[in-house]
Design a protein around this motif. Structure first.
Motif, short mmCIF file in Angstrom:
data_model
loop_
_atom_site.label_atom_id
_atom_site.label_comp_id
_atom_site.label_asym_id
_atom_site.label_seq_id
_atom_site.Cartn_x
_atom_site.Cartn_y
_atom_site.Cartn_z
N ALA A 177 0.83 -1.22 0.00
CA ALA A 177 0.00 0.00 0.00
C ALA A 177 0.86 1.27 0.00
O ALA A 177 0.57 2.22 -0.73
N LEU A 178 1.92 1.29 0.79
CA LEU A 178 2.73 2.51 0.88
C LEU A 178 3.58 2.70 -0.39
O LEU A 178 3.80 3.83 -0.83
N LEU A 179 4.05 1.57 -0.98
CA LEU A 179 4.79 1.68 -2.25
C LEU A 179 3.86 2.19 -3.35
O LEU A 179 4.23 3.05 -4.15
N LEU A 180 2.64 1.65 -3.37
CA LEU A 180 1.65 2.13 -4.36
C LEU A 180 1.33 3.60 -4.12
O LEU A 180 1.22 4.39 -5.07
N ALA A 181 1.19 3.98 -2.86
CA ALA A 181 0.91 5.39 -2.54
C ALA A 181 2.04 6.29 -3.03
O ALA A 181 1.81 7.40 -3.52
N ALA A 182 3.28 5.82 -2.90
CA ALA A 182 4.42 6.62 -3.36
C ALA A 182 4.26 6.95 -4.84
O ALA A 182 4.45 8.10 -5.26
N ILE A 183 3.88 5.95 -5.61
CA ILE A 183 3.73 6.14 -7.06
C ILE A 183 2.51 7.01 -7.36
O ILE A 183 2.56 7.93 -8.18
N GLN A 184 1.41 6.76 -6.66
CA GLN A 184 0.19 7.53 -6.93
C GLN A 184 0.34 8.98 -6.44
O GLN A 184 -0.23 9.90 -7.03
N ALA A 194 -5.28 10.10 -16.91
CA ALA A 194 -5.93 8.96 -16.28
C ALA A 194 -5.30 7.65 -16.73
O ALA A 194 -5.11 6.72 -15.94
N ALA A 195 -4.94 7.57 -18.02
CA ALA A 195 -4.34 6.34 -18.55
C ALA A 195 -2.96 6.10 -17.91
O ALA A 195 -2.64 4.96 -17.53
N ASP A 196 -2.17 7.14 -17.79
CA ASP A 196 -0.87 6.98 -17.15
C ASP A 196 -1.02 6.65 -15.67
O ASP A 196 -0.25 5.86 -15.12
N PHE A 197 -2.01 7.27 -15.00
CA PHE A 197 -2.25 6.98 -13.58
C PHE A 197 -2.55 5.49 -13.40
O PHE A 197 -2.03 4.84 -12.49
N GLU A 198 -3.37 4.97 -14.32
CA GLU A 198 -3.75 3.55 -14.22
C GLU A 198 -2.53 2.65 -14.44
O GLU A 198 -2.30 1.69 -13.69
N ALA A 199 -1.73 2.96 -15.46
CA ALA A 199 -0.55 2.14 -15.75
C ALA A 199 0.47 2.22 -14.60
O ALA A 199 1.05 1.21 -14.19
N LEU A 200 0.67 3.42 -14.07
CA LEU A 200 1.58 3.58 -12.93
C LEU A 200 1.09 2.79 -11.72
O LEU A 200 1.87 2.19 -10.99
N SER A 201 -0.24 2.80 -11.50
CA SER A 201 -0.80 2.05 -10.37
C SER A 201 -0.57 0.55 -10.55
O SER A 201 -0.23 -0.15 -9.59
N ALA A 202 -0.76 0.06 -11.78
CA ALA A 202 -0.53 -1.37 -12.05
C ALA A 202 0.94 -1.71 -11.80
O ALA A 202 1.26 -2.76 -11.21
N ALA A 267 5.28 -0.52 -20.01
CA ALA A 267 5.24 -0.41 -21.48
C ALA A 267 4.02 0.39 -21.94
O ALA A 267 4.00 0.91 -23.06
N ARG A 268 3.01 0.49 -21.08
CA ARG A 268 1.79 1.23 -21.45
C ARG A 268 1.92 2.73 -21.22
O ARG A 268 1.05 3.51 -21.61
N LEU A 269 2.98 3.16 -20.53
CA LEU A 269 3.13 4.59 -20.21
C LEU A 269 3.34 5.43 -21.47
O LEU A 269 3.91 4.95 -22.45
N SER A 270 2.92 6.68 -21.40
CA SER A 270 3.07 7.59 -22.55
C SER A 270 4.48 8.18 -22.63
O SER A 270 4.78 8.93 -23.55
N VAL A 271 5.32 7.87 -21.64
CA VAL A 271 6.68 8.41 -21.64
C VAL A 271 7.69 7.26 -21.56
O VAL A 271 7.31 6.12 -21.26
N ASP A 272 8.95 7.56 -21.78
CA ASP A 272 10.02 6.56 -21.68
C ASP A 272 10.19 6.16 -20.21
O ASP A 272 10.52 6.99 -19.36
N ALA A 273 9.98 4.87 -19.92
CA ALA A 273 9.88 4.43 -18.51
C ALA A 273 11.21 3.96 -17.94
O ALA A 273 11.23 3.39 -16.84
N THR A 274 12.31 4.22 -18.61
CA THR A 274 13.61 3.69 -18.15
C THR A 274 13.91 3.99 -16.67
O THR A 274 14.32 3.09 -15.93
N PRO A 275 13.67 5.22 -16.20
CA PRO A 275 13.99 5.48 -14.78
C PRO A 275 13.20 4.58 -13.81
O PRO A 275 13.71 4.21 -12.76
N LEU A 276 11.95 4.26 -14.15
CA LEU A 276 11.17 3.36 -13.28
C LEU A 276 11.62 1.91 -13.45
O LEU A 276 11.61 1.12 -12.49
N GLN A 277 11.97 1.56 -14.68
CA GLN A 277 12.50 0.22 -14.97
C GLN A 277 13.62 -0.13 -13.99
O GLN A 277 13.72 -1.27 -13.52
#
Lengths: 284, 284
Positions: A177-184, A194-202, A267-277
């Motif tokens: 929950a706290l890791l998810l909260a960090a991202i949200q 909204a689409a990026d929020f959903e992908a980040l949450s997943a 992979a669903r994000l609208s930006v290059d996700a390398t830093p999160l990878q």
């Protein structure tokens, strides 16, 4: 750690030191600072700041939320280590708070960190509607619907054997929950779509569960010196873990599945996700 | 208690029961509800709701803030009673939380009440800028600049003799800050004028200090049965109290002075202060 991450952490540490420096009670301040500065990896604030930075948000403006997350995480470790809970003498290779300051001070240092987390976010320099959404996300993740509930399930679970669904639920609350909260919270600050929020949450959900499975695996494969805390403690206390339920190989397969889910989400994000990878390196 | 107060308390209890009813963890829920329903006088939420009502604010809209205050007050009692702190077996004539549920559950029930307090306010149905001011007031009063700091000073004080200034400061943080926050949160919700906010704050400060002096006096003059907790405990533990510092008569004179200051402040309000006047009965 990348150079960018290192700069973020320096800014975060300076901000937290400034907040702690304002406390007009040297005894309380010392106990709070001791645990904040005990060498934590800062995974939660780094996740938040990385999301903000990925979507071109202001990292400086996000520091109070990042500090709030680290305060809440640190309080949870102090209270989890108490004799009445996990009774740990060591945390990150150093004496736990109650070993260093006594039980009463440890409880109070935790209480103050938890409370101050909300105060720091509430008085930060962003729009009121953003601040209140951050407070709501953090409280939801940390309270009776999140982390504390997970800890109660963990203690209750020492007396019963959980099934896989029960174990996942426990950890989604206790760690996830706290890791998810960090991202949200990062996504909220950066005001993503909204689409990026959903992908980040997943991503956050998969990362959170993977994080705990990885921790369970380390408990049986790593030494006390490597962990900075007592190894094989879960087995000794007959805790429900992914390893006890699925075996070591089964737990490793479950971890691989969460890594795959996390990558699919990125992979669903609208930006290059390398830093999160790069956060998936924590799961190796 | 007046009929109006009684109606306010019913609405408050119903609201808190609804919030507690949403917790999907029966063990945690039971421990939280036990202490919330342990017969507290609800002084803090009543103060808040009385201020709101006095200035024609919406009492219904103020219930989340009132509940948040009672959650924070209740968490503080649970943690204060722990063996590592005041080690009390009885609270309001009933077993304390750790006696009823064990230490781990008591610590966690307190943690959840504290966290949920902020969540309940953050998700309440008022303008975001009001909600965030309420969160900021509550966190400031409860954290390292308020209640927790006061509790640390109280525990530290068992080893040293404080002077009057030190004792006042201890109690302004430990007891006074949350009572003052109750009044200031009510004033914020009712959006009173700056002059009324100032007079209400002066009333809150005097009432808060008077409340603690009265408590210190009761500890030596009342029986355990009357108090619902162990009498003469302060003396037994050599705590710094207004009675130990000023003697019983000196403490009574100090209490009378705070009552006078409270009344002077109320006389400055732009509205008829009778409902707040009645809170001074708690000091008799």
């Amino acid at each position: 750690m990348t150079k960018a991450e290192s700069a973020l952490l320096q800014a975060l540490d300076a901000f937290m030191a400034q907040k702690l420096g304002q406390i007009d009670n040297s005894h309380l301040q010392a106990a709070m600072a001791y645990s904040i500065n005990a060498g934590g990896k800062r995974v939660r604030p780094l996740l938040l700041l990385t999301v903000v930075s990925l979507f071109n948000g202001s990292v400086t403006t996000a520091l109070p939320a990042a500090a709030g997350l680290e305060f809440v995480h640190t309080y949870s470790l102090i209270h989890d280590d108490l004799p009445a809970m996990d009774n740990d003498d060591l945390r990150r290779g150093q004496p736990t708070s109650h070993k260093q300051f006594g039980e009463a001070q440890a409880i109070l240092a935790g209480d103050a960190l938890l409370t101050d987390a909300f105060g720091i976010i509430a008085t930060s320099d962003i729009a009121a509607d953003l601040r209140i959404r951050l407070v709501a996300l953090l409280a939801q993740a940390a309270g009776s619907h999140g982390m504390v509930s997970g800890q109660v399930r963990d203690l209750d679970g020492e007396h019963v054997v959980l099934d896989l669904a029960g174990l996942k639920r426990l950890h989604q609350q206790k760690t996830g929950a706290l890791l998810l909260a960090a991202i949200q919270m990062g996504a909220t600050l950066a005001q993503v779509s909204a689409a990026d929020f959903e992908a980040l949450s997943a991503f956050g959900q998969a990362f959170g569960l993977g994080f705990q499975i990885h921790d369970d695996i380390l408990d049986v494969t790593a030494s006390t010196a490597m962990l900075g805390k007592t190894a094989n403690k879960d087995v000794a206390e007959a805790k429900n873990t992914f390893v006890s339920l699925l075996g070591l190989e089964g737990a490793q397969a479950a971890l691989a599945e969460q890594v795959r889910l996390a990558q699919t989400a990125l992979a669903r994000l609208s930006v290059d996700a390398t830093p999160l990878q790069q956060f998936l390196n924590y799961l190796k």
